[in-house]
Scaffold this motif. Structure first.
Motif, PDB file in Angstrom:
ATOM      1  N   ILE A  36      16.708 -10.011  31.626  1.00  0.00           N
ATOM      2  CA  ILE A  36      15.439 -10.218  32.028  1.00  0.00           C
ATOM      3  C   ILE A  36      14.754 -10.927  30.602  1.00  0.00           C
ATOM      4  O   ILE A  36      15.243 -10.848  29.728  1.00  0.00           O
ATOM      5  CB  ILE A  36      14.279  -9.225  32.320  1.00  0.00           C
ATOM      6  N   SER A  37      13.901 -11.898  30.959  1.00  0.00           N
ATOM      7  CA  SER A  37      13.317 -12.648  29.829  1.00  0.00           C
ATOM      8  C   SER A  37      11.882 -11.954  29.538  1.00  0.00           C
ATOM      9  O   SER A  37      11.140 -12.004  30.247  1.00  0.00           O
ATOM     10  CB  SER A  37      13.296 -14.282  30.164  1.00  0.00           C
ATOM     11  N   LEU A  38      11.725 -11.619  28.250  1.00  0.00           N
ATOM     12  CA  LEU A  38      10.462 -11.005  27.817  1.00  0.00           C
ATOM     13  C   LEU A  38       9.754 -12.085  27.003  1.00  0.00           C
ATOM     14  O   LEU A  38      10.034 -12.642  25.849  1.00  0.00           O
ATOM     15  CB  LEU A  38      10.586  -9.817  26.951  1.00  0.00           C
ATOM     16  N   ASP A  39       8.594 -11.792  27.284  1.00  0.00           N
ATOM     17  CA  ASP A  39       7.412 -12.734  26.284  1.00  0.00           C
ATOM     18  C   ASP A  39       7.080 -11.717  25.023  1.00  0.00           C
ATOM     19  O   ASP A  39       6.849 -10.501  25.108  1.00  0.00           O
ATOM     20  CB  ASP A  39       6.144 -12.780  27.219  1.00  0.00           C
ATOM     21  N   PRO A  40       7.380 -12.332  23.894  1.00  0.00           N
ATOM     22  CA  PRO A  40       7.139 -11.595  22.668  1.00  0.00           C
ATOM     23  C   PRO A  40       5.931 -11.164  22.251  1.00  0.00           C
ATOM     24  O   PRO A  40       5.564 -10.035  21.542  1.00  0.00           O
ATOM     25  CB  PRO A  40       7.828 -12.385  21.634  1.00  0.00           C
ATOM     26  N   CYS A  41       4.861 -11.607  23.011  1.00  0.00           N
ATOM     27  CA  CYS A  41       3.388 -11.312  22.685  1.00  0.00           C
ATOM     28  C   CYS A  41       2.727 -10.354  23.703  1.00  0.00           C
ATOM     29  O   CYS A  41       1.739 -10.240  23.806  1.00  0.00           O
ATOM     30  CB  CYS A  41       2.530 -12.609  22.689  1.00  0.00           C
ATOM     31  N   LYS A  42       3.731  -9.923  24.672  1.00  0.00           N
ATOM     32  CA  LYS A  42       3.351  -8.980  25.502  1.00  0.00           C
ATOM     33  C   LYS A  42       3.959  -7.392  25.589  1.00  0.00           C
ATOM     34  O   LYS A  42       5.148  -7.389  24.780  1.00  0.00           O
ATOM     35  CB  LYS A  42       3.538  -9.434  26.987  1.00  0.00           C
ATOM     36  N   VAL A  43       3.453  -6.576  26.000  1.00  0.00           N
ATOM     37  CA  VAL A  43       4.014  -5.110  25.981  1.00  0.00           C
ATOM     38  C   VAL A  43       4.385  -4.840  27.479  1.00  0.00           C
ATOM     39  O   VAL A  43       3.731  -5.073  28.353  1.00  0.00           O
ATOM     40  CB  VAL A  43       2.877  -4.368  25.635  1.00  0.00           C
ATOM     41  N   TYR A  44       5.579  -4.281  27.413  1.00  0.00           N
ATOM     42  CA  TYR A  44       6.253  -4.005  28.961  1.00  0.00           C
ATOM     43  C   TYR A  44       6.583  -2.538  28.855  1.00  0.00           C
ATOM     44  O   TYR A  44       6.761  -1.829  27.767  1.00  0.00           O
ATOM     45  CB  TYR A  44       7.730  -4.768  28.940  1.00  0.00           C
ATOM     46  N   TYR A  45       6.490  -1.863  29.929  1.00  0.00           N
ATOM     47  CA  TYR A  45       6.741  -0.413  30.207  1.00  0.00           C
ATOM     48  C   TYR A  45       7.775  -0.507  31.181  1.00  0.00           C
ATOM     49  O   TYR A  45       7.676  -0.966  32.348  1.00  0.00           O
ATOM     50  CB  TYR A  45       5.442   0.384  30.593  1.00  0.00           C
ATOM     51  N   TRP A  46       8.890   0.362  31.069  1.00  0.00           N
ATOM     52  CA  TRP A  46       9.885   0.519  32.202  1.00  0.00           C
ATOM     53  C   TRP A  46      10.407   1.856  32.265  1.00  0.00           C
ATOM     54  O   TRP A  46      10.164   2.788  31.513  1.00  0.00           O
ATOM     55  CB  TRP A  46      11.133  -0.351  31.706  1.00  0.00           C
ATOM     56  N   SER A  47      10.931   1.975  33.343  1.00  0.00           N
ATOM     57  CA  SER A  47      11.595   3.392  33.835  1.00  0.00           C
ATOM     58  C   SER A  47      12.700   3.179  34.644  1.00  0.00           C
ATOM     59  O   SER A  47      12.780   2.036  35.263  1.00  0.00           O
ATOM     60  CB  SER A  47      10.622   4.554  34.130  1.00  0.00           C
ATOM     61  N   VAL A  48      13.245   4.129  34.978  1.00  0.00           N
ATOM     62  CA  VAL A  48      14.610   3.985  35.889  1.00  0.00           C
ATOM     63  C   VAL A  48      14.760   5.349  36.806  1.00  0.00           C
ATOM     64  O   VAL A  48      14.472   6.384  36.183  1.00  0.00           O
ATOM     65  CB  VAL A  48      16.007   3.701  35.288  1.00  0.00           C
ATOM     66  N   GLN A  49      15.517   5.083  37.977  1.00  0.00           N
ATOM     67  CA  GLN A  49      15.703   6.286  38.551  1.00  0.00           C
ATOM     68  C   GLN A  49      17.057   6.126  39.156  1.00  0.00           C
ATOM     69  O   GLN A  49      17.634   4.871  39.566  1.00  0.00           O
ATOM     70  CB  GLN A  49      14.739   6.252  39.971  1.00  0.00           C
ATOM     71  N   SER A  50      18.148   7.303  39.304  1.00  0.00           N
ATOM     72  CA  SER A  50      19.180   7.225  39.936  1.00  0.00           C
ATOM     73  C   SER A  50      19.294   7.304  41.361  1.00  0.00           C
ATOM     74  O   SER A  50      18.228   7.809  41.993  1.00  0.00           O
ATOM     75  CB  SER A  50      20.152   8.173  39.193  1.00  0.00           C
ATOM     76  N   ILE A  51      20.338   6.847  41.902  1.00  0.00           N
ATOM     77  CA  ILE A  51      20.631   6.780  43.543  1.00  0.00           C
ATOM     78  C   ILE A  51      22.080   7.458  43.731  1.00  0.00           C
ATOM     79  O   ILE A  51      22.878   6.845  43.160  1.00  0.00           O
ATOM     80  CB  ILE A  51      20.350   5.560  43.962  1.00  0.00           C
TER      81      ILE A  51
END
Length: 243
Positions: A36-51
């Motif tokens: 993915i491409s991230l903007d250096p001036c933004k804050v991102y939050y992420w999480s994952v789930q397994s299947i």
């Protein structure tokens, strides 16, 4: 398939299907990669789930915060200084931005001061005393930096009135820029009031070779009072702004 396969807000699976990130097995371990491409001036939050093999989704992992920018803003405070409360006033009214800090950052930065929490001190009135002013700059990813200055506000004390000839103001009428000749006197304060006594400009002058330069061109045309305080006394000159 009339419904989306996952909940719009919490990611809960609504339809059984393969996940968006597939594992790569190597040396007995499974790794996962998402480009993915991230903007250096933004804050991102992420999480994952397994299947699992039956396409049932498990609980989400603890959320992780990502911010590429880790550099705090650069902030500069004005030097510590002393001011005097004008005659008949109960506090020192701040006009303009001369007491405001300056900040810069590769991402946008927001300034706040410790007095009123705003980006500027303009419009506030400070009582007599020593005030420690702290400025904080915070950028869009949460990095912050601070600086501090001291402002000493002195009470007005009676000052004798100097004869008008002790200080000359030219040109008068003026189109905006005034020159104040004060010989060997040390100027302590210069401010401009309207006919009703309201302070319009305060301490916004420069001194060079025993001449004080003052620019009142930001004011509308009209008549004003120029108050000049020196170590030996005070003088008031009526000036006309005309363009």
């Amino acid at each position: 398939m009339a419904f989306p396969y996952k909940h719009e807000f919490n990611g809960k699976r609504l339809i059984a299907r393969r996940g968006e990130i597939q594992g790569i097995r190597q040396n007995g371990r499974v790794s996962y990669l998402m480009n993915i491409s991230l903007d250096p001036c933004k804050v991102y939050y992420w999480s994952v789930q397994s299947i699992d093999a039956s396409f049932a989704g498990g609980a989400f992992a603890p959320e992780v915060r990502i911010a590429l920018d880790t550099e705090p803003p650069v902030i500069t405070c004005p030097p510590s200084q002393s001011v005097t409360i004008p005659e008949s006033e109960t506090g020192y009214a701040v006009f303009g931005t001369a007491l405001d800090a300056v900040a810069s950052d590769n991402c946008s930065a927001t300034l706040r001061n410790s007095v009123n929490g705003n980006p500027t001190l303009q419009g506030i009135s400070l009582p007599a005393g020593i005030h420690t002013l702290t400025w904080t700059a915070t950028d869009s990813t949460g990095n912050s930096n601070s600086c501090t200055m001291q402002l000493t506000v002195k009470d007005f004390v009676g000052i004798k009135t100097l004869p008008e000839v002790a200080i000359t103001v030219t040109p008068n009428p003026t189109s905006g820029k005034l020159t104040i000749d004060y010989l060997l006197l040390n100027i302590e304060n210069v401010y401009v009031t309207d006919m009703a006594g309201k302070i319009l400009l305060n301490n916004q002058y420069t001194i060079n070779n025993n001449q004080c330069q003052l620019d009142i061109s930001a004011l509308p045309d009209g008549m004003y009072f120029l108050h000049i305080r020196t170590e030996a006394g005070a003088a008031v000159h009526k000036v006309v702004l005309q363009r």
